[in-house]
Design a protein around this motif. Structure first.
Motif, PDB file in Angstrom:
ATOM      1  N   GLU A   1      -8.032   7.879  12.270  1.00 27.77           N
ATOM      2  CA  GLU A   1      -7.125   8.704  11.588  1.00 27.77           C
ATOM      3  C   GLU A   1      -7.172  10.133  11.941  1.00 27.77           C
ATOM      4  OE1 GLU A   1      -7.139   6.902   7.301  1.00 27.77           O
ATOM      5  OE2 GLU A   1      -9.058   7.208   7.841  1.00 27.77           O
TER       6      GLU A   1
ATOM      7  N   ASP B   1      -3.040  11.249   4.514  1.00 25.66           N
ATOM      8  CA  ASP B   1      -3.539   9.645   4.282  1.00 25.66           C
ATOM      9  C   ASP B   1      -4.513   9.699   5.314  1.00 25.66           C
ATOM     10  OD1 ASP B   1      -3.469   7.209   3.662  1.00 25.66           O
ATOM     11  OD2 ASP B   1      -1.908   6.737   5.069  1.00 25.66           O
ATOM     12  N   GLY B   2      -5.762  10.193   5.047  1.00 28.93           N
ATOM     13  CA  GLY B   2      -6.986  10.069   5.865  1.00 28.93           C
ATOM     14  C   GLY B   2      -8.000  11.183   5.237  1.00 28.93           C
TER      15      GLY B   2
END
Length: 176
Positions: free
Chosen positions: A3, A40-41
């Motif tokens: 990620e 989103d990480g």
């Protein structure tokens, strides 16, 4: 699955509305908060950290404005981001100077373990701590994609912000 690690550099009260605050930092903050909220990480924060003897330090002699003294209101991460940080349990790297070698080492280790395939820098000030940490990441993890988001950074002036972005581009830090 690897990620992008998002690094939020020194978005502290003193750099937004306190002793070294600026309209540029205040204007950038809502965009940064939305970016962090939607990331989103993994996310980490840095926190400029000085002590009561700040004015007698090398930095204090060159920038004689007391700021980010450990434990004070000015040292704290701005409430909008601190709330998100606490909820998610994200880490904070306290640093006494512009760049954090410990953060750069941890970024390199995360990349080596395959946990991240990129790192993105945001925050304050583009021309001091953001550029310092981005270049350390490039040095410690030379095969890692390193990014900066100009819309989520603010400099000590617009001219210095642009100069730092150009310096980063010259050193192969990509812009988002």
């Amino acid at each position: 699955m690897a990620e992008t690690l998002l690094v939020v550099v020194d978005v502290q009260n003193d750099f937004v509305t306190g002793s070294l605050g600026s309209a540029m930092a205040q204007a950038m903050l809502p965009t940064l908060v939305e970016k962090v909220r939607g990331h989103d990480g993994p996310v980490v924060f840095t926190r400029d950290t000085h002590y009561t003897d700040y004015l007698s330090t090398q930095e204090g002699r060159l920038l004689p404005v007391t700021h980010c003294v450990e434990g004070t209101w000015g040292w704290q991460i701005v409430p909008e981001l601190e709330e998100l940080r606490k909820e998610a349990g994200w880490s904070v790297y306290d640093k006494e100077i512009f760049g954090s070698v410990r953060l750069a080492q941890d970024i390199a280790a995360m990349a080596e373990r395959g946990e991240i395939d990129a790192v993105e820098f945001t925050g304050l000030c583009t021309d001091i701590c953001v550029v310092s940490n981005a270049l350390l990441a490039r040095s410690f993890a030379p095969q890692l994609a390193v990014y900066a988001d100009p819309a989520c950074c603010a400099g000590t002036s617009q001219e210095n912000h642009e100069a730092a972005l150009q310096t980063m581009r010259s050193c192969q830090v990509q812009m988002r």
